[in-house]
Design a protein around this motif. Sequence first.
Motif, PDB file in Angstrom:
ATOM      1  N   GLN A  15     -19.762  -6.148 -39.332  1.00  0.00           N
ATOM      2  CA  GLN A  15     -18.422  -6.701 -39.486  1.00  0.00           C
ATOM      3  C   GLN A  15     -18.283  -7.885 -38.541  1.00  0.00           C
ATOM      4  OE1 GLN A  15     -15.855  -4.851 -41.274  1.00  0.00           O
ATOM      5  NE2 GLN A  15     -16.804  -2.841 -41.470  1.00  0.00           N
ATOM      6  N   VAL A  16     -17.854  -9.027 -39.075  1.00  0.00           N
ATOM      7  CA  VAL A  16     -17.571 -10.167 -38.223  1.00  0.00           C
ATOM      8  C   VAL A  16     -16.128 -10.039 -37.757  1.00  0.00           C
ATOM      9  CG1 VAL A  16     -16.871 -11.701 -40.140  1.00  0.00           C
ATOM     10  CG2 VAL A  16     -17.704 -12.677 -37.991  1.00  0.00           C
ATOM     11  N   GLY A  17     -15.894 -10.300 -36.467  1.00  0.00           N
ATOM     12  CA  GLY A  17     -14.538 -10.133 -35.972  1.00  0.00           C
ATOM     13  C   GLY A  17     -14.399 -10.557 -34.528  1.00  0.00           C
ATOM     14  N   ALA A  18     -13.245 -10.217 -33.966  1.00  0.00           N
ATOM     15  CA  ALA A  18     -12.926 -10.607 -32.591  1.00  0.00           C
ATOM     16  C   ALA A  18     -12.031  -9.559 -31.954  1.00  0.00           C
ATOM     17  CB  ALA A  18     -12.230 -11.961 -32.566  1.00  0.00           C
ATOM     18  N   VAL A  19     -12.172  -9.436 -30.646  1.00  0.00           N
ATOM     19  CA  VAL A  19     -11.262  -8.657 -29.806  1.00  0.00           C
ATOM     20  C   VAL A  19     -10.611  -9.632 -28.839  1.00  0.00           C
ATOM     21  CG1 VAL A  19     -11.054  -6.881 -28.034  1.00  0.00           C
ATOM     22  CG2 VAL A  19     -12.582  -6.522 -29.984  1.00  0.00           C
ATOM     23  N   VAL A  20      -9.297  -9.761 -28.913  1.00  0.00           N
ATOM     24  CA  VAL A  20      -8.539 -10.617 -28.002  1.00  0.00           C
ATOM     25  C   VAL A  20      -7.791  -9.706 -27.038  1.00  0.00           C
ATOM     26  CG1 VAL A  20      -6.716 -12.338 -27.784  1.00  0.00           C
ATOM     27  CG2 VAL A  20      -8.297 -12.425 -29.726  1.00  0.00           C
ATOM     28  N   THR A  21      -7.992  -9.939 -25.746  1.00  0.00           N
ATOM     29  CA  THR A  21      -7.436  -9.056 -24.721  1.00  0.00           C
ATOM     30  C   THR A  21      -6.536  -9.830 -23.776  1.00  0.00           C
ATOM     31  OG1 THR A  21      -9.344  -7.584 -24.850  1.00  0.00           O
ATOM     32  CG2 THR A  21      -8.010  -7.476 -22.843  1.00  0.00           C
ATOM     33  N   ARG A  22      -5.290  -9.419 -23.734  1.00  0.00           N
ATOM     34  CA  ARG A  22      -4.303  -9.889 -22.767  1.00  0.00           C
ATOM     35  C   ARG A  22      -3.644  -8.641 -22.207  1.00  0.00           C
ATOM     36  NH1 ARG A  22      -7.111 -13.351 -24.181  1.00  0.00           N
ATOM     37  NH2 ARG A  22      -6.631 -15.453 -24.919  1.00  0.00           N
ATOM     38  N   GLU A  23      -4.278  -8.051 -21.194  1.00  0.00           N
ATOM     39  CA  GLU A  23      -3.907  -6.751 -20.631  1.00  0.00           C
ATOM     40  C   GLU A  23      -4.343  -5.604 -21.547  1.00  0.00           C
ATOM     41  OE1 GLU A  23      -2.864  -6.015 -17.663  1.00  0.00           O
ATOM     42  OE2 GLU A  23      -2.426  -8.045 -16.962  1.00  0.00           O
ATOM     43  N   HIS A  24      -4.070  -5.721 -22.854  1.00  0.00           N
ATOM     44  CA  HIS A  24      -4.505  -4.731 -23.830  1.00  0.00           C
ATOM     45  C   HIS A  24      -5.310  -5.436 -24.925  1.00  0.00           C
ATOM     46  CE1 HIS A  24      -1.078  -2.777 -21.873  1.00  0.00           C
ATOM     47  NE2 HIS A  24      -1.659  -1.636 -22.198  1.00  0.00           N
ATOM     48  N   SER A  25      -6.299  -4.726 -25.470  1.00  0.00           N
ATOM     49  CA  SER A  25      -7.168  -5.299 -26.494  1.00  0.00           C
ATOM     50  C   SER A  25      -6.598  -5.093 -27.890  1.00  0.00           C
ATOM     51  CB  SER A  25      -8.553  -4.646 -26.432  1.00  0.00           C
ATOM     52  OG  SER A  25      -9.208  -4.949 -25.223  1.00  0.00           O
ATOM     53  N   ASP A  26      -6.806  -6.107 -28.759  1.00  0.00           N
ATOM     54  CA  ASP A  26      -6.649  -5.882 -30.198  1.00  0.00           C
ATOM     55  C   ASP A  26      -7.995  -6.140 -30.854  1.00  0.00           C
ATOM     56  OD1 ASP A  26      -7.050  -8.582 -30.975  1.00  0.00           O
ATOM     57  OD2 ASP A  26      -4.915  -9.020 -30.859  1.00  0.00           O
ATOM     58  N   TRP A  27      -8.100  -5.839 -32.157  1.00  0.00           N
ATOM     59  CA  TRP A  27      -9.394  -5.915 -32.832  1.00  0.00           C
ATOM     60  C   TRP A  27      -9.168  -6.244 -34.298  1.00  0.00           C
ATOM     61  CZ3 TRP A  27     -12.803  -1.063 -34.122  1.00  0.00           C
ATOM     62  CH2 TRP A  27     -14.088  -1.465 -34.505  1.00  0.00           C
ATOM     63  N   SER A  56     -22.494   0.361 -22.619  1.00  0.00           N
ATOM     64  CA  SER A  56     -21.933  -0.946 -22.258  1.00  0.00           C
ATOM     65  C   SER A  56     -20.898  -1.379 -23.297  1.00  0.00           C
ATOM     66  CB  SER A  56     -23.048  -1.979 -22.140  1.00  0.00           C
ATOM     67  OG  SER A  56     -23.838  -2.013 -23.316  1.00  0.00           O
ATOM     68  N   ASP A  57     -19.798  -1.976 -22.814  1.00  0.00           N
ATOM     69  CA  ASP A  57     -18.730  -2.370 -23.733  1.00  0.00           C
ATOM     70  C   ASP A  57     -17.696  -3.214 -22.995  1.00  0.00           C
ATOM     71  OD1 ASP A  57     -17.342  -2.544 -26.116  1.00  0.00           O
ATOM     72  OD2 ASP A  57     -16.550  -0.510 -26.056  1.00  0.00           O
ATOM     73  N   PHE A  58     -16.891  -3.945 -23.784  1.00  0.00           N
ATOM     74  CA  PHE A  58     -15.681  -4.597 -23.293  1.00  0.00           C
ATOM     75  C   PHE A  58     -14.512  -4.088 -24.135  1.00  0.00           C
ATOM     76  CE2 PHE A  58     -18.904  -7.962 -22.332  1.00  0.00           C
ATOM     77  CZ  PHE A  58     -18.717  -8.026 -20.951  1.00  0.00           C
ATOM     78  N   TRP A  59     -13.528  -3.466 -23.480  1.00  0.00           N
ATOM     79  CA  TRP A  59     -12.339  -2.962 -24.179  1.00  0.00           C
ATOM     80  C   TRP A  59     -11.298  -2.572 -23.135  1.00  0.00           C
ATOM     81  CZ3 TRP A  59     -10.922  -3.180 -29.113  1.00  0.00           C
ATOM     82  CH2 TRP A  59      -9.784  -2.476 -29.508  1.00  0.00           C
ATOM     83  N   ARG A  60     -10.006  -2.740 -23.489  1.00  0.00           N
ATOM     84  CA  ARG A  60      -8.931  -2.319 -22.589  1.00  0.00           C
ATOM     85  C   ARG A  60      -7.862  -1.523 -23.340  1.00  0.00           C
ATOM     86  NH1 ARG A  60      -8.795  -4.040 -17.478  1.00  0.00           N
ATOM     87  NH2 ARG A  60      -6.602  -3.470 -17.324  1.00  0.00           N
ATOM     88  N   THR A  61      -7.896  -0.224 -23.177  1.00  0.00           N
ATOM     89  CA  THR A  61      -6.800   0.711 -23.417  1.00  0.00           C
ATOM     90  C   THR A  61      -6.461   0.989 -24.887  1.00  0.00           C
ATOM     91  OG1 THR A  61      -5.818   0.016 -21.320  1.00  0.00           O
ATOM     92  CG2 THR A  61      -4.411   1.283 -22.797  1.00  0.00           C
ATOM     93  N   THR A  62      -6.113  -0.013 -25.659  1.00  0.00           N
ATOM     94  CA  THR A  62      -5.481   0.180 -26.961  1.00  0.00           C
ATOM     95  C   THR A  62      -6.227   1.188 -27.841  1.00  0.00           C
ATOM     96  OG1 THR A  62      -4.765  -2.113 -26.878  1.00  0.00           O
ATOM     97  CG2 THR A  62      -4.631  -1.026 -29.013  1.00  0.00           C
ATOM     98  N   ALA A  63      -5.494   2.176 -28.357  1.00  0.00           N
ATOM     99  CA  ALA A  63      -5.957   3.173 -29.326  1.00  0.00           C
ATOM    100  C   ALA A  63      -6.950   4.180 -28.739  1.00  0.00           C
ATOM    101  CB  ALA A  63      -6.556   2.509 -30.567  1.00  0.00           C
ATOM    102  N   TYR A  64      -7.878   3.708 -27.890  1.00  0.00           N
ATOM    103  CA  TYR A  64      -8.902   4.599 -27.346  1.00  0.00           C
ATOM    104  C   TYR A  64      -8.514   5.211 -26.005  1.00  0.00           C
ATOM    105  CZ  TYR A  64     -11.877   2.510 -30.934  1.00  0.00           C
ATOM    106  OH  TYR A  64     -12.398   2.086 -32.125  1.00  0.00           O
ATOM    107  N   GLY A  65      -7.633   4.552 -25.279  1.00  0.00           N
ATOM    108  CA  GLY A  65      -7.182   5.102 -24.009  1.00  0.00           C
ATOM    109  C   GLY A  65      -8.117   4.892 -22.840  1.00  0.00           C
ATOM    110  N   PHE A  66      -9.153   4.077 -23.004  1.00  0.00           N
ATOM    111  CA  PHE A  66     -10.072   3.810 -21.897  1.00  0.00           C
ATOM    112  C   PHE A  66     -10.189   2.312 -21.663  1.00  0.00           C
ATOM    113  CE2 PHE A  66     -13.013   4.545 -25.615  1.00  0.00           C
ATOM    114  CZ  PHE A  66     -13.414   3.241 -25.797  1.00  0.00           C
ATOM    115  N   THR A  67     -10.734   1.975 -20.496  1.00  0.00           N
ATOM    116  CA  THR A  67     -11.040   0.587 -20.163  1.00  0.00           C
ATOM    117  C   THR A  67     -12.518   0.482 -19.815  1.00  0.00           C
ATOM    118  OG1 THR A  67      -8.820   0.080 -19.355  1.00  0.00           O
ATOM    119  CG2 THR A  67     -10.606  -1.306 -18.547  1.00  0.00           C
TER     120      THR A  67
END
Length: 205
Positions: A111-123, A44-55
């Motif tokens: 690690q405390v952090g955030a992923v902001v996604t607008r079509e593509h994710s950053d971290w 299970s995960d939330f991610w879109r494309t960036t660096a890993y190439g998967f959604t």
Amino acid sequence: MSLDETRTDDPSWPGAPGAAAWLNPPVQVERTGDGLVVTAAEGSDFWRTTAYGFTHDSGHALLAPFAEGTAVEVTFVLDYGEQFDQAGVLVRQDERTWTKAGVEVSDGEPQVGAVVTREHSDWSVGPVPDWAGREVTVRASRSGDALTVRARAAGSPWRLVRVSPLDPGADLLAGPFCCAPTRAGLRVRFTRVATTTADASLHAG
């Protein structure tokens, strides 16, 4: 009661804001004296494309409407420790527009952090090894065109995690989330979810 009918105004969720529904129901939800224990599905995960190439849009989140001028706070116990285990707050417009913020295990430490996604994710992340084993609260605050995320371990001051742009007119949902991208058996103990007033300022004083 089915998972899709889980309510955050259940007595096990002190101060919670009303009915919520699961996005991607988890493997198991157990009510405890002070909250819910959520078992995440392997992969299970939330991610879109960036660096890993998967959604991936398969993470587990218990979401309710997130109104302008409010903040959502989620508290959980940071007692997990395998690669990419994660929990915190998800703020979601749709599958292409969302933010997740919390504590994720990466490179052997929390690690405390955030992923902001607008079509593509950053971290973005920062190590918090001293938070291990403690209750952690993540606060997502909606005000105008900004989403402001803060976090803290019990007994510690708030720490600014992220400020990101937000569509002021968007219909948003928010609530606790967890994911287990690399393994089965992740169990996260959420002890509190609440809606409060949005932060008045980015900076203290």
